[in-house]
Design a protein around this motif. Structure first.
Motif, PDB file in Angstrom:
ATOM      1  N   MET A  29     -85.585 -62.570  32.567  1.00  0.00           N
ATOM      2  CA  MET A  29     -86.859 -62.704  31.970  1.00  0.00           C
ATOM      3  C   MET A  29     -87.163 -60.925  31.908  1.00  0.00           C
ATOM      4  SD  MET A  29     -88.984 -66.007  32.856  1.00  0.00           S
ATOM      5  CE  MET A  29     -88.855 -65.675  34.751  1.00  0.00           C
ATOM      6  N   THR A  30     -87.408 -60.443  30.647  1.00  0.00           N
ATOM      7  CA  THR A  30     -87.950 -59.076  30.653  1.00  0.00           C
ATOM      8  C   THR A  30     -89.222 -59.217  29.545  1.00  0.00           C
ATOM      9  OG1 THR A  30     -86.191 -58.504  29.087  1.00  0.00           O
ATOM     10  CG2 THR A  30     -85.574 -58.226  31.274  1.00  0.00           C
ATOM     11  N   PRO A  31     -89.862 -58.048  29.546  1.00  0.00           N
ATOM     12  CA  PRO A  31     -91.207 -58.125  28.611  1.00  0.00           C
ATOM     13  C   PRO A  31     -90.750 -57.780  27.390  1.00  0.00           C
ATOM     14  CG  PRO A  31     -91.723 -56.563  30.619  1.00  0.00           C
ATOM     15  CD  PRO A  31     -90.130 -57.391  30.761  1.00  0.00           C
ATOM     16  N   GLU A  32     -89.352 -57.037  27.274  1.00  0.00           N
ATOM     17  CA  GLU A  32     -88.828 -56.721  25.943  1.00  0.00           C
ATOM     18  C   GLU A  32     -87.516 -57.686  26.004  1.00  0.00           C
ATOM     19  OE1 GLU A  32     -88.056 -52.730  25.417  1.00  0.00           O
ATOM     20  OE2 GLU A  32     -90.303 -52.165  26.363  1.00  0.00           O
ATOM     21  N   PRO A  33     -87.414 -58.472  24.888  1.00  0.00           N
ATOM     22  CA  PRO A  33     -86.321 -59.514  24.698  1.00  0.00           C
ATOM     23  C   PRO A  33     -85.021 -58.740  24.432  1.00  0.00           C
ATOM     24  CG  PRO A  33     -87.548 -59.606  22.834  1.00  0.00           C
ATOM     25  CD  PRO A  33     -88.544 -58.805  23.737  1.00  0.00           C
ATOM     26  N   GLN A  34     -85.017 -57.499  23.809  1.00  0.00           N
ATOM     27  CA  GLN A  34     -83.699 -56.938  23.487  1.00  0.00           C
ATOM     28  C   GLN A  34     -83.970 -55.361  23.594  1.00  0.00           C
ATOM     29  OE1 GLN A  34     -82.571 -58.504  19.674  1.00  0.00           O
ATOM     30  NE2 GLN A  34     -80.861 -59.621  20.537  1.00  0.00           N
ATOM     31  N   PRO A  35     -84.131 -54.781  24.789  1.00  0.00           N
ATOM     32  CA  PRO A  35     -84.508 -53.500  25.165  1.00  0.00           C
ATOM     33  C   PRO A  35     -83.216 -52.609  25.087  1.00  0.00           C
ATOM     34  CG  PRO A  35     -84.265 -54.672  27.214  1.00  0.00           C
ATOM     35  CD  PRO A  35     -83.928 -55.650  26.119  1.00  0.00           C
ATOM     36  N   VAL A  36     -82.315 -53.043  25.147  1.00  0.00           N
ATOM     37  CA  VAL A  36     -80.767 -52.160  25.265  1.00  0.00           C
ATOM     38  C   VAL A  36     -80.447 -51.566  23.841  1.00  0.00           C
ATOM     39  CG1 VAL A  36     -78.588 -51.610  26.025  1.00  0.00           C
ATOM     40  CG2 VAL A  36     -79.961 -53.163  27.169  1.00  0.00           C
ATOM     41  N   GLU A  37     -80.558 -50.417  23.530  1.00  0.00           N
ATOM     42  CA  GLU A  37     -80.426 -50.071  22.049  1.00  0.00           C
ATOM     43  C   GLU A  37     -79.158 -48.884  22.032  1.00  0.00           C
ATOM     44  OE1 GLU A  37     -83.867 -48.306  20.642  1.00  0.00           O
ATOM     45  OE2 GLU A  37     -84.859 -50.265  20.390  1.00  0.00           O
ATOM     46  N   LEU A  38     -78.322 -49.196  20.822  1.00  0.00           N
ATOM     47  CA  LEU A  38     -77.349 -48.018  20.540  1.00  0.00           C
ATOM     48  C   LEU A  38     -77.784 -47.562  19.290  1.00  0.00           C
ATOM     49  CD1 LEU A  38     -74.067 -49.728  21.646  1.00  0.00           C
ATOM     50  CD2 LEU A  38     -74.944 -47.356  22.274  1.00  0.00           C
ATOM     51  N   HIS A  39     -78.006 -46.142  18.987  1.00  0.00           N
ATOM     52  CA  HIS A  39     -78.320 -45.523  17.853  1.00  0.00           C
ATOM     53  C   HIS A  39     -77.049 -44.540  17.355  1.00  0.00           C
ATOM     54  CE1 HIS A  39     -82.835 -45.733  18.146  1.00  0.00           C
ATOM     55  NE2 HIS A  39     -82.267 -46.522  18.904  1.00  0.00           N
ATOM     56  N   ALA A  40     -77.066 -44.539  15.976  1.00  0.00           N
ATOM     57  CA  ALA A  40     -76.057 -43.283  15.633  1.00  0.00           C
ATOM     58  C   ALA A  40     -77.109 -42.015  15.481  1.00  0.00           C
ATOM     59  CB  ALA A  40     -75.671 -43.628  14.086  1.00  0.00           C
ATOM     60  N   ILE A  41     -76.450 -41.115  16.090  1.00  0.00           N
ATOM     61  CA  ILE A  41     -77.086 -39.709  16.461  1.00  0.00           C
ATOM     62  C   ILE A  41     -76.490 -38.653  15.582  1.00  0.00           C
ATOM     63  CG2 ILE A  41     -78.205 -38.348  17.886  1.00  0.00           C
ATOM     64  CD1 ILE A  41     -78.162 -40.583  20.068  1.00  0.00           C
ATOM     65  N   TRP A  42     -77.303 -37.984  14.785  1.00  0.00           N
ATOM     66  CA  TRP A  42     -76.455 -36.932  14.219  1.00  0.00           C
ATOM     67  C   TRP A  42     -77.699 -35.552  14.073  1.00  0.00           C
ATOM     68  CZ3 TRP A  42     -78.528 -41.102  11.986  1.00  0.00           C
ATOM     69  CH2 TRP A  42     -79.427 -40.577  11.033  1.00  0.00           C
ATOM     70  N   ARG A  43     -76.953 -34.287  13.960  1.00  0.00           N
ATOM     71  CA  ARG A  43     -77.975 -33.048  13.800  1.00  0.00           C
ATOM     72  C   ARG A  43     -78.562 -33.064  12.628  1.00  0.00           C
ATOM     73  NH1 ARG A  43     -77.130 -28.661  17.266  1.00  0.00           N
ATOM     74  NH2 ARG A  43     -78.162 -27.567  15.626  1.00  0.00           N
ATOM     75  N   GLN A  44     -79.955 -32.704  12.705  1.00  0.00           N
ATOM     76  CA  GLN A  44     -80.810 -32.613  11.679  1.00  0.00           C
ATOM     77  C   GLN A  44     -80.174 -31.531  10.367  1.00  0.00           C
ATOM     78  OE1 GLN A  44     -84.592 -33.072  10.966  1.00  0.00           O
ATOM     79  NE2 GLN A  44     -85.174 -33.486  13.073  1.00  0.00           N
ATOM     80  N   ASP A  45     -79.478 -30.630  10.900  1.00  0.00           N
ATOM     81  CA  ASP A  45     -79.108 -29.604   9.965  1.00  0.00           C
ATOM     82  C   ASP A  45     -77.633 -29.802   9.530  1.00  0.00           C
ATOM     83  OD1 ASP A  45     -77.678 -29.425  12.341  1.00  0.00           O
ATOM     84  OD2 ASP A  45     -78.219 -27.125  12.924  1.00  0.00           O
TER      85      ASP A  45
END
Length: 292
Positions: free
Chosen positions: A257-273
């Motif tokens: 039981m957690t306040p956020e049901p799906q808190p674990v995230e994976l992102h695609a990350i890249w440089r702005q430039d």
């Protein structure tokens, strides 16, 4: 390149008249092109008299290279178009070990389906090291946890999931029929994420499950290590739900039981430039709805 095409035509026809017809030109300018080519490279390419034309040994060697050169020149515009469209090249992707439990398979399947001529190089690293690799241009895209500086990087959520408790198979908590709460973990032996090397998970666990009396038996940085220690009976670990795919038979996974049901995230990350077409074509394909 016109001289190379002229040479190949004469070498294949061994007749200036037929070669001229093939090239849709008259014979005198064709002969002049061959003479200029021979003068440029400084060797005779043909032995010729009034009755026949033959390649010299130098001409035979030059024919092999000329065909290769013409093939490269013919393909070059298409290669340039494919590169500009982000359809060919080498893509270097960094990823966290935990992302290999499920997401990376979907990422690689998607890219191989829609970008089959792109070669993907994979590099397993923690998020911190992935950001350093992005800074050093050692990878193109990071599959990592969302702890980034928006002034330098851009990111896109790829997937999210719940936290679960990894419990030794014989532990009494495995018999609970409801999700576990923070109170259920009070006074339990806990295998905890390292506050230095696994900051993302450490901060999340202490924020979402503020257990008043933690008892750390071990502090480690990798999910697979944590689950392995659980299997050895060393304690309970709080891990992402995808860790259940690791296949440890001596471990049970219980919802939390957690306040956020799906808190674990994976992102695609890249440089702005980063303006390279291959990177942006890849990002067009790495969408949550496409990774199913």
């Amino acid at each position: 390149m016109d001289q190379v095409r002229a040479f190949i035509a004469v070498a294949e026809e061994l007749h200036f008249g037929r070669a001229a017809d093939r090239l849709r030109m008259t014979q005198p300018p064709l002969s002049r092109q061959i003479q200029r080519l021979e003068a440029t490279i400084g060797v005779r390419l043909f032995e010729r008299n009034n009755r026949r034309v033959d390649l010299t040994e130098a001409g035979k060697a030059f024919l092999v290279e000329s065909r290769r050169l013409l093939g490269v020149a013919t393909a070059a515009p298409e290669v340039a178009r494919l590169v500009a469209a982000g359809s060919v090249g080498v893509l270097r992707i960094g990823f966290t070990a935990a992302s290999a439990f499920g997401l990376m398979g979907a990422v690689l399947n998607r890219l191989s389906d829609v970008m089959p001529d792109v070669s993907v190089e994979l590099r397993e690293m923690v998020t911190r090291d992935q950001l350093t690799a992005l800074d050093n241009r050692e990878i193109d895209i990071a599959i990592a946890r969302p702890v980034v500086d928006p002034e330098i990087y851009r990111s896109r959520l790829l997937t999210s999931e719940a936290l679960v408790a990894a419990i030794p198979a014989e532990h009494p908590l495995t018999r609970r029929t409801r999700p576990l709460s923070a109170d259920d973990l009070t006074n339990e032996d806990l295998i905890m994420h390292s506050p230095l090397d696994a900051t993302y998970f450490y901060d999340m666990v202490v924020r979402l499950l503020p257990v008043s009396r933690w008892k750390y038996t071990h502090t480690v940085s990798q999910i697979v290590t944590m689950v392995g220690l659980v299997a050895a009976g060393r304690g309970i670990a709080i891990v992402p739900a995808s860790a259940s795919q690791l296949g440890f038979g001596a471990v049970r996974f219980a919802p939390l039981m957690t306040p956020e049901p799906q808190p674990v995230e994976l992102h695609a990350i890249w440089r702005q430039d980063d303006r390279r077409p291959l990177v942006h074509r890849t990002l067009q394909e790495l969408r949550p709805d496409a990774l199913v």
